[in-house]
Design a protein around this motif. Structure first.
Motif, PDB file in Angstrom:
ATOM      1  N   LEU A  79      44.701  66.034  27.189  1.00  0.00           N
ATOM      2  CA  LEU A  79      43.538  66.393  26.379  1.00  0.00           C
ATOM      3  C   LEU A  79      42.384  66.969  27.176  1.00  0.00           C
ATOM      4  O   LEU A  79      41.653  67.823  26.690  1.00  0.00           O
ATOM      5  CB  LEU A  79      43.055  65.168  25.591  1.00  0.00           C
ATOM      6  CG  LEU A  79      44.046  64.620  24.562  1.00  0.00           C
ATOM      7  CD1 LEU A  79      43.469  63.405  23.859  1.00  0.00           C
ATOM      8  CD2 LEU A  79      44.422  65.685  23.543  1.00  0.00           C
ATOM      9  N   ALA A  80      42.180  66.504  28.388  1.00  0.00           N
ATOM     10  CA  ALA A  80      41.055  67.004  29.173  1.00  0.00           C
ATOM     11  C   ALA A  80      41.176  66.508  30.603  1.00  0.00           C
ATOM     12  O   ALA A  80      42.055  65.721  30.933  1.00  0.00           O
ATOM     13  CB  ALA A  80      39.728  66.555  28.559  1.00  0.00           C
ATOM     14  N   ALA A  81      40.286  66.999  31.442  1.00  0.00           N
ATOM     15  CA  ALA A  81      40.292  66.610  32.850  1.00  0.00           C
ATOM     16  C   ALA A  81      38.857  66.408  33.317  1.00  0.00           C
ATOM     17  O   ALA A  81      37.908  66.914  32.718  1.00  0.00           O
ATOM     18  CB  ALA A  81      40.962  67.688  33.695  1.00  0.00           C
TER      19      ALA A  81
ATOM     20  N   LEU B 292      46.227  71.286  23.961  1.00  0.00           N
ATOM     21  CA  LEU B 292      45.000  72.038  24.240  1.00  0.00           C
ATOM     22  C   LEU B 292      45.127  72.728  25.595  1.00  0.00           C
ATOM     23  O   LEU B 292      44.533  72.293  26.582  1.00  0.00           O
ATOM     24  CB  LEU B 292      43.787  71.107  24.236  1.00  0.00           C
ATOM     25  CG  LEU B 292      43.513  70.342  22.945  1.00  0.00           C
ATOM     26  CD1 LEU B 292      42.382  69.343  23.143  1.00  0.00           C
ATOM     27  CD2 LEU B 292      43.176  71.307  21.811  1.00  0.00           C
ATOM     28  N   PRO B 293      45.903  73.805  25.677  1.00  0.00           N
ATOM     29  CA  PRO B 293      46.180  74.427  26.980  1.00  0.00           C
ATOM     30  C   PRO B 293      44.955  74.951  27.703  1.00  0.00           C
ATOM     31  O   PRO B 293      44.920  74.976  28.934  1.00  0.00           O
ATOM     32  CB  PRO B 293      47.146  75.568  26.632  1.00  0.00           C
ATOM     33  CG  PRO B 293      46.916  75.851  25.180  1.00  0.00           C
ATOM     34  CD  PRO B 293      46.568  74.525  24.567  1.00  0.00           C
ATOM     35  N   LEU B 294      43.925  75.362  26.969  1.00  0.00           N
ATOM     36  CA  LEU B 294      42.706  75.868  27.604  1.00  0.00           C
ATOM     37  C   LEU B 294      41.773  74.749  28.026  1.00  0.00           C
ATOM     38  O   LEU B 294      40.826  74.971  28.775  1.00  0.00           O
ATOM     39  CB  LEU B 294      41.963  76.806  26.649  1.00  0.00           C
ATOM     40  CG  LEU B 294      42.564  78.189  26.418  1.00  0.00           C
ATOM     41  CD1 LEU B 294      41.702  78.964  25.426  1.00  0.00           C
ATOM     42  CD2 LEU B 294      42.671  78.957  27.717  1.00  0.00           C
ATOM     43  N   GLY B 295      42.048  73.545  27.548  1.00  0.00           N
ATOM     44  CA  GLY B 295      41.123  72.466  27.821  1.00  0.00           C
ATOM     45  C   GLY B 295      39.832  72.661  27.039  1.00  0.00           C
ATOM     46  O   GLY B 295      39.683  73.601  26.259  1.00  0.00           O
ATOM     47  N   VAL B 296      38.909  71.760  27.237  1.00  0.00           N
ATOM     48  CA  VAL B 296      37.601  71.847  26.577  1.00  0.00           C
ATOM     49  C   VAL B 296      36.621  72.499  27.544  1.00  0.00           C
ATOM     50  O   VAL B 296      36.601  72.185  28.733  1.00  0.00           O
ATOM     51  CB  VAL B 296      37.102  70.449  26.172  1.00  0.00           C
ATOM     52  CG1 VAL B 296      35.732  70.533  25.508  1.00  0.00           C
ATOM     53  CG2 VAL B 296      38.107  69.787  25.228  1.00  0.00           C
ATOM     54  N   ALA B 297      35.835  73.425  27.026  1.00  0.00           N
ATOM     55  CA  ALA B 297      34.917  74.194  27.879  1.00  0.00           C
ATOM     56  C   ALA B 297      33.943  73.300  28.634  1.00  0.00           C
ATOM     57  O   ALA B 297      33.461  72.294  28.121  1.00  0.00           O
ATOM     58  CB  ALA B 297      34.153  75.204  27.035  1.00  0.00           C
ATOM     59  N   ARG B 298      33.687  73.663  29.864  1.00  0.00           N
ATOM     60  CA  ARG B 298      32.692  73.001  30.700  1.00  0.00           C
ATOM     61  C   ARG B 298      31.651  74.046  31.134  1.00  0.00           C
ATOM     62  O   ARG B 298      31.848  75.241  30.938  1.00  0.00           O
ATOM     63  CB  ARG B 298      33.353  72.383  31.944  1.00  0.00           C
ATOM     64  CG  ARG B 298      34.467  71.391  31.626  1.00  0.00           C
ATOM     65  CD  ARG B 298      33.887  70.077  31.147  1.00  0.00           C
ATOM     66  NE  ARG B 298      34.868  69.024  31.129  1.00  0.00           N
ATOM     67  CZ  ARG B 298      35.421  68.528  30.034  1.00  0.00           C
ATOM     68  NH1 ARG B 298      35.093  69.043  28.867  1.00  0.00           N
ATOM     69  NH2 ARG B 298      36.282  67.540  30.100  1.00  0.00           N
TER      70      ARG B 298
END
Length: 267
Positions: free
Chosen positions: A205-207, A139-145
């Protein structure tokens, strides 16, 4: 306006899944004990009850159904795509595959199933799986925040409500974090003694505080499934090794592997 096409099948299937989740939510409501939540759905329903007089609450049936489905869908899709990519990397790197199989044979053998405690005694296998997740960059863009207030970041003013994409792919390929950022190399997670080395740049997966709630479960599943497969099967690709392509077939919100065929031959 109804636009015809194959996407209508996907939308129809999604509605069926949502309907199934709604039915499960209703079953939970029928036997709900406010003092003894059994699962995520119960906890959400209890929160809904507490905030039933709050007109701006986000705790409602629609969000419960959607979030419950997303948990299962996201967990299955990411784990399945990761496993598919990992097996492709293994058959592209037979030397690494051979070392992992030897470690499995030495620590576990073939008489019992693997367990999570085995991972602490398998530094090379642990490093390989970590490196594969880093290299895949699922998931290179990550999950939207979204910013909850006006903030300043590195000279930029970000108003409240701004959508933010963490771009975790830039961290996974950061040479300051990984000695071999652009190639598949388990040494990114091994010290000079061949022991597993943690890396703060590992965030597949995420940060941030709102990290993926299923990351620990996914890592457990991947380890157990991969070790079980290699413990019991020899991997044989349809194409010669040099014709296998590790570049993603689709790269955008996610990196998905190119289709390939492989035989699982019992050991």
């Amino acid at each position: 306006m109804l636009i015809p096409g194959k996407h209508q099948t996907m939308l129809s299937n999604m509605q069926k899944l949502l309907h199934y989740v709604r039915k499960r939510v209703e079953k939970n409501k029928e036997t709900l004990d406010l003092n003894n939540p059994r699962d995520y759905v119960d906890a959400f329903l209890i929160k809904m009850e507490k905030e039933k007089n709050n007109p701006s609450t986000e705790y409602n049936i629609k969000n419960l159904v959607n979030s419950t489905l997303q948990i299962f869908y996201a967990g299955m899709e990411t784990t399945a795509s990761t496993l598919t990519y990992i097996l492709l990397i293994f058959i592209k790197n037979p030397d690494v595959l051979g070392k992992v199989c030897k470690e499995i044979e030495r620590i576990i053998g073939r008489e019992r199933n693997p367990k999570m405690q085995d991972r602490n005694q398998m530094p090379f296998t642990d490093a390989v799986i970590h490196e594969m997740q880093r290299f895949i960059d699922l998931l290179p863009l990550g999950v939207a925040r979204k910013t909850t207030r006006d903030i300043e970041f590195r000279g930029y003013n970000l108003p409240k409500g701004t959508n933010i994409y963490p771009m975790i792919g830039t961290v996974l390929k950061d040479p300051a974090c990984f000695p071999y950022p652009n190639e598949f190399n388990p040494k990114n997670f091994l010290d000079e003694n061949g022991e597993f080395r943690k890396n703060d740049g590992f965030m597949p997966l995420a940060a941030g505080k709102r990290n993926c709630m299923g990351e620990a479960l996914a890592r457990m599943e991947i380890f157990l499934l991969i070790v079980t497969i290699l413990q019991n099967f020899v991997l044989k690709p349809e194409l010669p090794m040099e014709d296998l392509d590790l570049r993603p077939d689709v790269s955008g919100f996610g990196n998905l592997p190119k289709p390939y065929k492989m035989a699982f031959i019992p050991r």
